[in-house]
Scaffold this motif. Structure first.
Motif, PDB file in Angstrom:
ATOM      1  N   VAL A 140       0.857  -1.184   0.000  1.00 14.53           N
ATOM      2  CA  VAL A 140       0.000   0.000   0.000  1.00 14.53           C
ATOM      3  C   VAL A 140       0.891   1.233   0.000  1.00 14.53           C
ATOM      4  N   SER A 141       0.587   2.175  -0.899  1.00 13.52           N
ATOM      5  CA  SER A 141       1.370   3.413  -0.931  1.00 13.52           C
ATOM      6  C   SER A 141       0.601   4.534  -0.260  1.00 13.52           C
ATOM      7  N   ILE A 142       1.355   5.363   0.422  1.00 15.57           N
ATOM      8  CA  ILE A 142       0.717   6.468   1.148  1.00 15.57           C
ATOM      9  C   ILE A 142       1.475   7.757   0.856  1.00 15.57           C
ATOM     10  N   ASP A 143       0.709   8.783   0.509  1.00 18.72           N
ATOM     11  CA  ASP A 143       1.284  10.101   0.319  1.00 18.72           C
ATOM     12  C   ASP A 143       1.148  10.835   1.662  1.00 18.72           C
ATOM     13  N   ILE A 144       2.274  11.033   2.309  1.00 19.79           N
ATOM     14  CA  ILE A 144       2.218  11.572   3.671  1.00 19.79           C
ATOM     15  C   ILE A 144       1.672  12.997   3.694  1.00 19.79           C
ATOM     16  N   ASN A 145       2.035  13.787   2.705  1.00 23.17           N
ATOM     17  CA  ASN A 145       1.527  15.157   2.698  1.00 23.17           C
ATOM     18  C   ASN A 145       0.003  15.167   2.599  1.00 23.17           C
ATOM     19  N   ALA A 146      -0.518  14.267   1.787  1.00 20.18           N
ATOM     20  CA  ALA A 146      -1.978  14.210   1.657  1.00 20.18           C
ATOM     21  C   ALA A 146      -2.597  13.735   2.972  1.00 20.18           C
ATOM     22  N   GLY A 165      11.232   9.734   2.692  1.00 20.92           N
ATOM     23  CA  GLY A 165      10.699  10.709   1.744  1.00 20.92           C
ATOM     24  C   GLY A 165       9.334  11.196   2.189  1.00 20.92           C
ATOM     25  N   THR A 166       8.471  11.493   1.238  1.00 19.09           N
ATOM     26  CA  THR A 166       7.119  11.925   1.617  1.00 19.09           C
ATOM     27  C   THR A 166       6.065  11.001   1.030  1.00 19.09           C
ATOM     28  N   CYS A 167       6.541  10.027   0.277  1.00 20.15           N
ATOM     29  CA  CYS A 167       5.621   9.041  -0.287  1.00 20.15           C
ATOM     30  C   CYS A 167       6.172   7.671   0.082  1.00 20.15           C
TER      31      CYS A 167
END
Ligand code: OTU
Length: 654
Positions: A603-609, A631-633
Motif C-alpha cells: 500500500v502506498s501512502i502520500d504523507i503530505n496528503a 521521503g514523503t511518499c
C-alpha cells in the motif's frame, strides 16, 4: 448530611494507627496525604456504606477503624518502601514514560518458583522490562483453581512457588534491577476453601454475609435474565448450589470462586487491609482482577456499576494515603465506552482518581480483527473512541495474555459497518481457529461455530508461525507478530509482553491430559518456558532470533522516542486505504507518525496528503526503525509498519 466527627478526629485515628515513634516528618507527610485524599474517600465510603450502619456515629466509628488500620500499615511499611513512596510522590508520571515495559508470566511456567524468577532477571533486562506481572502466586485452592485465580489465603504464597520471604526477596531483587513487581489481587472472589468461605459453610453468620447467597432460585433466576456468561460451557450460569448452606451462592466464574459481597463494609475493609499487607511485602503494583463485576444490581448485567467505581476509588484513596508508591491496574474486559472510567477522569469540575493503569482490551481484540479482515475499519472506531488519558494514568497495551481473546466486547464497533455483527465476529473467530487461514488457535467455550465467544492460542500460532512451511510464510508470520506488538508499543501506554511471545513460542496442547486443566482450553497458550528457544534467541539462522532481535530493536527505538510516552497526545488519521492504520503522536511541532499495513498487499501512502489539514511543514521523514529516509511518499509492504519522525526534528533522545 452533616459529618458527626470533624476531619481532625479521622486524621487522629490514622495517626494513632501509626507508631508513636514515627518521625515527625513522616507524620506530617501522612497528614498532608490525608488532607488531600480524605474528602473523596469519605464521600465514596459514605455513599457505599453509611446506610449499612445504625446511624452516622456508627459509620464514623467504622471509618475510624479503617483509617487506624491504614495508619498501622504505614507503621509496618519498611523504610525502603517509604522512601519509594516519597520518590514516586515527587515523580507521579514515572509509570507513563516511554521506557516502561511490562512482562507477564506464570511463576512456575517461567521459572519454576520465585527463586527461579530471580534467576531470570537478566532475560527481563535484556528486553528492557521495568514491570513484571507474575500471574497469581498466592496460596490457591486445593485442586482446580483457575490457574491461581481462586485464592485460599491472601497472606501465604502457593507452597510450590516458595515462601513470603521469597516474595520479599524477589521484590527486592527486581527493584534493584529497575523492575516493579505486579501481583494479581483477585478482589471479586475468593476460593471456596478460603477461611471466609469455610466459616460461611460452617454457619458463621458474620462470614455468610461476605457472600451473596439465596435460599431458592427466585432471585438468581431474576438476575440471570440480565447476566452474561464468562465460561458458558464449563461453568454455565452465575450461581452454584452449595449443599453445606443449602443456598445458591453467586459464582460469576467457576463454582469454586465465590463472589465477595461488597455491600458489606467488612469485605471492603478486609480486602483493603490484605492489599496493603502485600504492598508492605514489596509488591509495587496490583492487577485488580475482574473489577467490572464488583457490584450487583438487579435488572442489570451487574458489570461496570457506579458503585464498582466507587469501591475502586476508595481503594485508590487508601493506597494514596498508606502506600502512595503503589500502582493499581484495572482488569476490566468490557466494551470500549466502559473502559475509560476505570482510569478516573480529569473533567473541569472534578478530578477523579481510580486506577493508574487499565488494560485496553478493545484495542487488543480489535488489532486481531484488523489482522484477520486485512482491514482497519473496526480498530479505527476503537482508537477514535479512546479518549485522552487523565493525567498520571496509562493504558496497558498488549497483544496476548493468559486469557482468551474475547470478541464480544467489540460488538458496538462491529455493528457500525452495515453487516451482521454475529456473523462478522464469528468469521473472525473461525479464522483464528484455522478455517481457511494461517492461524492455529481454537475457539474458546463455543462448540457452535456460529456462536462467538473467544479465541485461544499463542500469538505465534495465531499469526501463522505454526502453519508456516516456507521461508516466505515464516517471514509473513513474523511481520504479523511484530505488527501487533508494534501497535502496542506506539499506541500510548505501557506495553506488556506475554511470556513466550518474544521467542515466538507456540501452543502447548499438553493440558488436555492434565485433569485440573483439561476443561479449560486457555491452557493451550500457557506453555512452559522453552529453554531451547531461549538459547537460540541470538542464533541468526533461527526464526526465534529474527523475532527476538526485532522486538528488542523496536523496544530500543521506542525508549528513545519521547513521543511514545503514554501521556503524549494521539491523533487518529484516515488514510484512503482501509488496510492501513495511521496515527500521529506528539505535537505538530515534533510529530511521530505511525503507519501500519494490516494487509498482505503493498500500500502506498502520500504523507503530505495524509497530513493535509495539520500544520506540519512538508519535509522528509525518517523511519526510526531502520533509520532510512522515507521521503514523503511511502510504500508499506505486507504487514509492514513505519515509525516516522521528521528528519530535521526527530524528537528522539540524543
Ligand atoms: C479474569 O478474567 C482472569 O484474567 C482470568 O484468568 C480468570 O479466570 C477470571 O478473571 C476469574 O478470576 O472477565 O474481567 O478468559 O477474560 O475470565 C474478568 C475469560 C474476566 C477472561 C475472564 C476475565
Amino acid at each position: 448530611m452533616s459529618v458527626p466527627f470533624t476531619t481532625d478526629r479521622f486524621l487522629a485515628s490514622l495517626l494513632a494507627g501509626m507508631s508513636p515513634t514515627m518521625p515527625s516528618g513522616m507524620r506530617e507527610r501522612v497528614s498532608n496525604r490525608f488532607q488531600q485524599h480524605f474528602p473523596v474517600l469519605y464521600q465514596d465510603l459514605q455513599h457505599l456504606y453509611a446506610k449499612k450502619f445504625a446511624d452516622e456515629h456508627a459509620f464514623a466509628l467504622w471509618l475510624m477503624d479503617l483509617l487506624c488500620m491504614a495508619g498501622n500499615s504505614i507503621a509496618q511499611r519498611p523504610a525502603l518502601l517509604l522512601e519509594l513512596d516519597q520518590q514516586r510522590s515527587e515523580d507521579r508520571e514515572w509509570f507513563t514514560k516511554e521506557n516502561m515495559l511490562g512482562y507477564c508470566c506464570y511463576v512456575d511456567r517461567f521459572a519454576g518458583d520465585l527463586k527461579g524468577v530471580q534467576q531470570r532477571i537478566p532475560h527481563l533486562q535484556e528486553l528492557g522490562v521495568t514491570y513484571l506481572h507474575l500471574l497469581p502466586f498466592l496460596k490457591a485452592r486445593a485442586g482446580e483453581n483457575d490457574g491461581g485465580f481462586a485464592v485460599a489465603d491472601f497472606d501465604a504464597i502457593e507452597p510450590r512457588f516458595g515462601t513470603m520471604q521469597d516474595l520479599e526477596q524477589t521484590c527486592d531483587a527486581l527493584r534493584k534491577a529497575g523492575i516493579s513487581l505486579c501481583s494479581d489481587f483477585i478482589l471479586n472472589h475468593v476460593a471456596d476453601d478460603h477461611p471466609w468461605a469455610i466459616a460461611a459453610k460452617n454457619g458463621d453468620a458474620r462470614y455468610r454475609d461476605y457472600f451473596y447467597h439465596y435460599p431458592d432460585r427466585s432471585e438468581p433466576d431474576a438476575f440471570e435474565k440480565h447476566l452474561g456468561q464468562v465460561f458458558p460451557q464449563v461453568a454455565p450460569g452465575n450461581f452454584s448450589y452449595v449443599l453445606d448452606i443449602q443456598a445458591w451462592v453467586w459464582t460469576t466464574f467457576y463454582p469454586y470462586q465465590w463472589d465477595l459481597n461488597y455491600r458489606n463494609p467488612a469485605v471492603f475493609a478486609d480486602m483493603t487491609a490484605a492489599l496493603l499487607r502485600l504492598a508492605n511485602r514489596g509488591v509495587e503494583a496490583f492487577r485488580l482482577d475482574s473489577t467490572a463485576f464488583l457490584w450487583k444490581r438487579a435488572g442489570t448485567k451487574c458489570m461496570n456499576q457506579p458503585e464498582a467505581h466507587q469501591i475502586l476509588q476508595a481503594l485508590r484513596s487508601l493506597v494514596d494515603i498508606a502506600a502512595p508508591g503503589v500502582l493499581l491496574k484495572a482488569e476490566a474486559i468490557v466494551e470500549t465506552s466502559d473502559l475509560p472510567a476505570y482510569l478516573g477522569s480529569n473533567d473541569e469540575t472534578r478530578i477523579i482518581k481510580e486506577c493508574h493503569l487499565a488494560y485496553h482490551s478493545s484495542l487488543m481484540a480489535a488489532s486481531w480483527v484488523a489482522l484477520a479482515e486485512q482491514d482497519t475499519s473496526l480498530i479505527r472506531h476503537v482508537v477514535a473512541a479512546t479518549p485522552a488519558l487523565p493525567e498520571q494514568s496509562s493504558w496497558l497495551t498488549y497483544v496476548r495474555c493468559h486469557d482468551d481473546i474475547g470478541w464480544n466486547v467489540l460488538r458496538p464497533e462491529a455493528c457500525l459497518e452495515a453487516e451482521d455483527v454475529q456473523q462478522r465476529l464469528a468469521r473472525v473467530s473461525r479464522f483464528y481457529s484455522g478455517e481457511d487461514s494461517y492461524a492455529r488457535g481454537q475457539s474458546f467455550q463455543a462448540t457452535d461455530p456460529g456462536a462467538v465467544h473467544g479465541t485461544v492460542g499463542m500469538a505465534s500460532a495465531l499469526t501463522g508461525f505454526t502453519s508456516a512451511q516456507t521461508a516466505e510464510e515464516k517471514y509473513l508470520a513474523r511481520q504479523r507478530l511484530l505488527l501487533l506488538y508494534g501497535l502496542s508499543f506506539c499506541f500510548g501506554g505501557m506495553p506488556l509482553i506475554y511470556m513466550g511471545d518474544e521467542l515466538a513460542q507456540e501452543n502447548d496442547a499438553a493440558y488436555q491430559h492434565i485433569t485440573a486443566q483439561a476443561v479449560d482450553s486457555r491452557w493451550l497458550h500457557r506453555p512452559a518456558w522453552d529453554e531451547n528457544l531461549y538459547q537460540q534467541r541470538h542464533d541468526s539462522l533461527s526464526h526465534t532470533a529474527a523475532v527476538f532481535d526485532a522486538l528488542c530493536h523496536m523496544l530500543h527505538v521506542r525508549r528513545q522516542l519521547l513521543q511514545l510516552a503514554a501521556a503524549t497526545p494521539r491523533q487518529l488519521l484516515t488514510p484512503a486505504s482501509p488496510a492501513v492504520l495511521a496515527f500521529m503522536r506528539g505535537s505538530t511541532k515534533q510529530p511521530l507518525l505511525y503507519l501500519a499495513n494490516f494487509s498482505e498487499n503493498n500500500v502506498s501512502i502520500d504523507i503530505n496528503a495524509l497530513l493535509a489539514g495539520y500544520d506540519i511543514p512538508a519535509q522528509a521523514w525518517l523511519n526510526q526503525l531502520d533509520r532510512l529516509d522515507a521521503g514523503t511518499c511511502v510504500t508499506l509492504t505486507a504487514y509492514a509498519q513505519l515509525w516516522l519522525t521528521q528528519k530535521n526534528n526527530p524528537g528522539a533522545k540524543a
